[in-house]
Design a protein around this motif. Structure first.
Motif, PDB file in Angstrom:
ATOM      1  N   ILE A 189       0.839  -1.203   0.000  1.00 22.33           N
ATOM      2  CA  ILE A 189       0.000   0.000   0.000  1.00 22.33           C
ATOM      3  C   ILE A 189       0.874   1.252   0.000  1.00 22.33           C
ATOM      4  O   ILE A 189       0.614   2.210  -0.739  1.00 22.33           O
ATOM      5  N   ASP A 190       1.926   1.253   0.813  1.00 22.62           N
ATOM      6  CA  ASP A 190       2.836   2.396   0.852  1.00 22.62           C
ATOM      7  C   ASP A 190       3.497   2.625  -0.501  1.00 22.62           C
ATOM      8  O   ASP A 190       3.757   3.763  -0.899  1.00 22.62           O
ATOM      9  N   ASP A 191       3.786   1.529  -1.215  1.00 24.24           N
ATOM     10  CA  ASP A 191       4.393   1.629  -2.543  1.00 24.24           C
ATOM     11  C   ASP A 191       3.360   1.876  -3.639  1.00 24.24           C
ATOM     12  O   ASP A 191       3.701   1.933  -4.826  1.00 24.24           O
ATOM     13  N   LYS A 192       2.086   1.985  -3.242  1.00 20.37           N
ATOM     14  CA  LYS A 192       0.980   2.269  -4.159  1.00 20.37           C
ATOM     15  C   LYS A 192       0.757   1.165  -5.196  1.00 20.37           C
ATOM     16  O   LYS A 192       0.172   1.392  -6.257  1.00 20.37           O
ATOM     17  N   LEU A 193       1.225  -0.047  -4.878  1.00 19.75           N
ATOM     18  CA  LEU A 193       0.918  -1.200  -5.723  1.00 19.75           C
ATOM     19  C   LEU A 193      -0.473  -1.737  -5.410  1.00 19.75           C
ATOM     20  O   LEU A 193      -1.105  -2.403  -6.233  1.00 19.75           O
ATOM     21  N   LEU A 194      -0.932  -1.451  -4.206  1.00 21.82           N
ATOM     22  CA  LEU A 194      -2.305  -1.708  -3.790  1.00 21.82           C
ATOM     23  C   LEU A 194      -2.870  -0.409  -3.228  1.00 21.82           C
ATOM     24  O   LEU A 194      -2.129   0.402  -2.656  1.00 21.82           O
ATOM     25  N   GLN A 195      -4.155  -0.223  -3.379  1.00 24.03           N
ATOM     26  CA  GLN A 195      -4.802   0.966  -2.831  1.00 24.03           C
ATOM     27  C   GLN A 195      -6.142   0.582  -2.222  1.00 24.03           C
ATOM     28  O   GLN A 195      -6.678  -0.500  -2.473  1.00 24.03           O
ATOM     29  N   SER A 196      -6.660   1.499  -1.410  1.00 23.50           N
ATOM     30  CA  SER A 196      -7.950   1.268  -0.765  1.00 23.50           C
ATOM     31  C   SER A 196      -8.717   2.577  -0.731  1.00 23.50           C
ATOM     32  O   SER A 196      -8.117   3.658  -0.634  1.00 23.50           O
ATOM     33  N   ASN A 197     -10.023   2.479  -0.806  1.00 26.46           N
ATOM     34  CA  ASN A 197     -10.859   3.683  -0.759  1.00 26.46           C
ATOM     35  C   ASN A 197     -11.039   4.197   0.659  1.00 26.46           C
ATOM     36  O   ASN A 197     -11.387   5.357   0.853  1.00 26.46           O
ATOM     37  N   THR A 198     -10.811   3.326   1.653  1.00 27.33           N
ATOM     38  CA  THR A 198     -10.937   3.707   3.063  1.00 27.33           C
ATOM     39  C   THR A 198      -9.771   3.107   3.843  1.00 27.33           C
ATOM     40  O   THR A 198      -9.167   2.117   3.394  1.00 27.33           O
ATOM     41  N   PRO A 199      -9.442   3.677   5.001  1.00 27.85           N
ATOM     42  CA  PRO A 199      -8.276   3.193   5.768  1.00 27.85           C
ATOM     43  C   PRO A 199      -8.307   1.711   6.121  1.00 27.85           C
ATOM     44  O   PRO A 199      -7.262   1.078   6.237  1.00 27.85           O
ATOM     45  N   LYS A 200      -9.493   1.144   6.297  1.00 26.69           N
ATOM     46  CA  LYS A 200      -9.574  -0.258   6.681  1.00 26.69           C
ATOM     47  C   LYS A 200     -10.351  -1.110   5.671  1.00 26.69           C
ATOM     48  O   LYS A 200     -10.602  -2.285   5.915  1.00 26.69           O
ATOM     49  N   GLY A 201     -10.672  -0.513   4.541  1.00 27.68           N
ATOM     50  CA  GLY A 201     -11.489  -1.203   3.552  1.00 27.68           C
ATOM     51  C   GLY A 201     -10.687  -2.165   2.693  1.00 27.68           C
ATOM     52  O   GLY A 201      -9.462  -2.288   2.826  1.00 27.68           O
ATOM     53  N   PRO A 202     -11.363  -2.864   1.784  1.00 27.44           N
ATOM     54  CA  PRO A 202     -10.689  -3.791   0.866  1.00 27.44           C
ATOM     55  C   PRO A 202      -9.641  -3.061   0.028  1.00 27.44           C
ATOM     56  O   PRO A 202      -9.742  -1.851  -0.213  1.00 27.44           O
ATOM     57  N   VAL A 203      -8.648  -3.800  -0.426  1.00 29.40           N
ATOM     58  CA  VAL A 203      -7.598  -3.204  -1.249  1.00 29.40           C
ATOM     59  C   VAL A 203      -7.734  -3.685  -2.692  1.00 29.40           C
ATOM     60  O   VAL A 203      -8.210  -4.794  -2.945  1.00 29.40           O
ATOM     61  N   HIS A 204      -7.328  -2.834  -3.616  1.00 31.32           N
ATOM     62  CA  HIS A 204      -7.416  -3.178  -5.039  1.00 31.32           C
ATOM     63  C   HIS A 204      -6.090  -2.894  -5.728  1.00 31.32           C
ATOM     64  O   HIS A 204      -5.219  -2.205  -5.202  1.00 31.32           O
ATOM     65  N   PHE A 205      -5.973  -3.411  -6.917  1.00 33.35           N
ATOM     66  CA  PHE A 205      -4.737  -3.331  -7.697  1.00 33.35           C
ATOM     67  C   PHE A 205      -4.505  -1.905  -8.186  1.00 33.35           C
ATOM     68  O   PHE A 205      -5.435  -1.204  -8.581  1.00 33.35           O
ATOM     69  N   ASN A 206      -3.250  -1.485  -8.178  1.00 38.41           N
ATOM     70  CA  ASN A 206      -2.897  -0.168  -8.689  1.00 38.41           C
ATOM     71  C   ASN A 206      -1.545  -0.251  -9.398  1.00 38.41           C
ATOM     72  O   ASN A 206      -0.763  -1.171  -9.144  1.00 38.41           O
ATOM     73  N   ILE A 207      -1.294   0.717 -10.282  1.00 37.79           N
ATOM     74  CA  ILE A 207      -0.031   0.712 -11.032  1.00 37.79           C
ATOM     75  C   ILE A 207       0.673   2.049 -10.850  1.00 37.79           C
ATOM     76  O   ILE A 207       0.358   3.022 -11.555  1.00 37.79           O
ATOM     77  N   PRO A 208       1.618   2.136  -9.927  1.00 38.40           N
ATOM     78  CA  PRO A 208       2.429   3.354  -9.831  1.00 38.40           C
ATOM     79  C   PRO A 208       3.406   3.403 -11.000  1.00 38.40           C
ATOM     80  O   PRO A 208       3.801   2.363 -11.544  1.00 38.40           O
ATOM     81  N   VAL A 209       3.818   4.599 -11.397  1.00 39.12           N
ATOM     82  CA  VAL A 209       4.701   4.731 -12.552  1.00 39.12           C
ATOM     83  C   VAL A 209       6.014   3.988 -12.345  1.00 39.12           C
ATOM     84  O   VAL A 209       6.572   3.414 -13.280  1.00 39.12           O
ATOM     85  N   HIS A 210       6.503   3.950 -11.084  1.00 36.14           N
ATOM     86  CA  HIS A 210       7.801   3.307 -10.850  1.00 36.14           C
ATOM     87  C   HIS A 210       7.793   1.811 -11.170  1.00 36.14           C
ATOM     88  O   HIS A 210       8.837   1.205 -11.400  1.00 36.14           O
ATOM     89  N   ALA A 211       6.598   1.204 -11.207  1.00 31.47           N
ATOM     90  CA  ALA A 211       6.506  -0.228 -11.535  1.00 31.47           C
ATOM     91  C   ALA A 211       6.032  -0.468 -12.966  1.00 31.47           C
ATOM     92  O   ALA A 211       6.118  -1.592 -13.466  1.00 31.47           O
ATOM     93  N   ALA A 212       5.552   0.578 -13.609  1.00 35.91           N
ATOM     94  CA  ALA A 212       4.867   0.394 -14.890  1.00 35.91           C
ATOM     95  C   ALA A 212       5.764  -0.179 -15.982  1.00 35.91           C
ATOM     96  O   ALA A 212       5.327  -1.008 -16.782  1.00 35.91           O
TER      97      ALA A 212
END
Length: 411
Positions: free
Chosen positions: A366-389
């Motif tokens: 989550i800190d690396d923004k590879l996963l994100q969440s809409n709320t602090p304790k909610g489910p997490v979803h996939f994300n693509i930060p530029v550093h990993a793209a």
């Protein structure tokens, strides 16, 4: 030629219906884009589309001569600007492009808008230019040695020449734009005519040249909005990347469609029928090329392999500037991509790690923004930060030094 009559001077409005190639290309674009969308979980698509807004900004601005790298655009989004004034200005322009894409999305999500109307087209210009620093809102007219301010959302108040093309007079812009709206309004079009309308209207908006400056960017933002409305899967691929990678052909086809009719075998309108046909073919072939490219990146086995390879490189400390990841992080990323999201409490089950260790791995992702969440304790979803793209999507945009993908199977 002075253009004042939108009923004649902007004709033809569409490519000739006898051109079967255009119809066939339009059908392929619709089908292939829908297929691409169907291969990716709906929730995972949101993270991918969010990332591709940065890529779209990069390529749209690249057409204008701004080569701000996606990593620098992402830095600007996080308010990390270069200390070099020129580089900072380019970061600002690129960030604004991303912001405007998101704002337009939010506006259309709340209520229906006629995106072909004068109000909406001028709104796009206003959203872009009102965010620019004051000193970037000027154009310089060499012949008169005059510095002219560009007013956000204002139609141009003077005559201009664009290369060999002389657009309609400023006093006739409202007439032309109202006719533009009547012809290309999405609700008035059906079937393949909608995507053909996106292609035709992209050129005709640039031909009208409604603003003193920014017409290219505004036309591409308009076209992105139009395509989002008529093509399932648009946003998982963007046409600006294709335009930028074939910039000379893009400009050449735009200029060809600007030309006046040539004789009795070039349609019955004022402008060249062949020029418009050729531009629409170029537009649709560019769509297909980008859909095919993005589809190849999302081939299931290959993408999962790249995802595992990225985690392996992080685990082995082979990515400069990035902290190591436990190899079990791969299972969390895979789950999020395939299933759209998962509950935080499932991290230990998915990884086979202890609850505490699994929580730490999850936090790092989550800190690396590879996963994100809409709320602090909610489910997490996939994300693509530029550093990993560039590891996950090779060749999507130019690499910075030392950014090369290594696929490692069986680890």
């Amino acid at each position: 030629m002075i253009y004042n009559n939108p009923f004649n001077h902007m004709t033809p409005f569409f490519p000739s219906e006898q051109d079967g190639e255009i119809q066939e290309l339009a059908v392929q674009v619709i089908q292939n884009s829908a297929k691409l969308s169907g291969n990716i979980h709906e929730i995972s698509q949101k993270g991918i589309i969010k990332h591709l807004r940065i890529i779209n900004s990069y390529y749209s601005n690249r057409i204008e001569g701004n080569f701000t790298h996606p990593i620098d655009i992402e830095r600007a989004i996080n308010n990390d600007y270069s200390k070099e004034p020129e580089k900072r200005e380019l970061q600002v322009e690129s960030k604004i492009h991303v912001d405007v894409q998101e704002i337009i999305n939010e506006i259309l999500g709340k209520d229906e808008r006629d995106i072909c109307s004068i109000d909406f087209i001028t709104l796009i210009h206003k959203l872009f230019y009102e965010r620019l620093p004051q000193d970037l809102r000027y154009v310089y007219e060499k012949e008169k040695n005059e510095k002219i301010e560009v007013i956000p959302g204002q139609l141009r108040q003077r005559e201009v020449k664009v290369g060999n093309h002389i657009p309609p007079t400023h006093s006739s812009l409202n007439k032309f734009l109202n006719r533009f709206r009547d012809i290309y309004c999405i609700n008035n079009l059906h079937g393949t005519k909608k995507i053909i309308g996106a292609a035709s209207s992209h050129h005709r908006l640039l031909w009208i040249h409604p603003f003193l400056d920014g017409n290219g960017r505004i036309a591409r933002l308009y076209t992105d909005t139009y395509m989002n409305s008529v093509i399932e899967g648009y946003g998982l691929w963007t046409i600006s990347r294709g335009f930028a990678r074939n910039r000379d052909s893009y400009m050449r086809n735009l200029e060809s469609a600007d030309l006046n009719r040539k004789g009795n075998f070039d349609g019955r309108g004022c402008l060249s029928q062949k020029g418009l046909n050729d531009f629409c073919i170029f537009f649709l072939e560019t769509c297909l090329d980008q859909i095919e490219f993005m589809g190849s990146l999302f081939e299931f086995d290959d993408f999962i392999d790249r995802l595992e390879g990225y985690v392996f490189l992080r685990h082995k400390k082979m990515i400069p500037g990035k902290t190591p990841l436990k190899k079990e992080a791969f299972y969390l990323l895979k789950e999020a991509y395939l299933c759209g999201e998962f509950n935080r409490g499932e991290a230990d089950r998915l990884t086979g790690l202890s609850k505490r260790t699994a929580r730490n791995v999850l936090k790092q992702l989550i800190d690396d923004k590879l996963l994100q969440s809409n709320t602090p304790k909610g489910p997490v979803h996939f994300n693509i930060p530029v550093h990993a793209a560039n590891y996950l999507f090779p060749d999507l945009f130019p690499s910075l030094p030392k950014q090369k993908l290594v696929i490692v199977k069986g680890h």
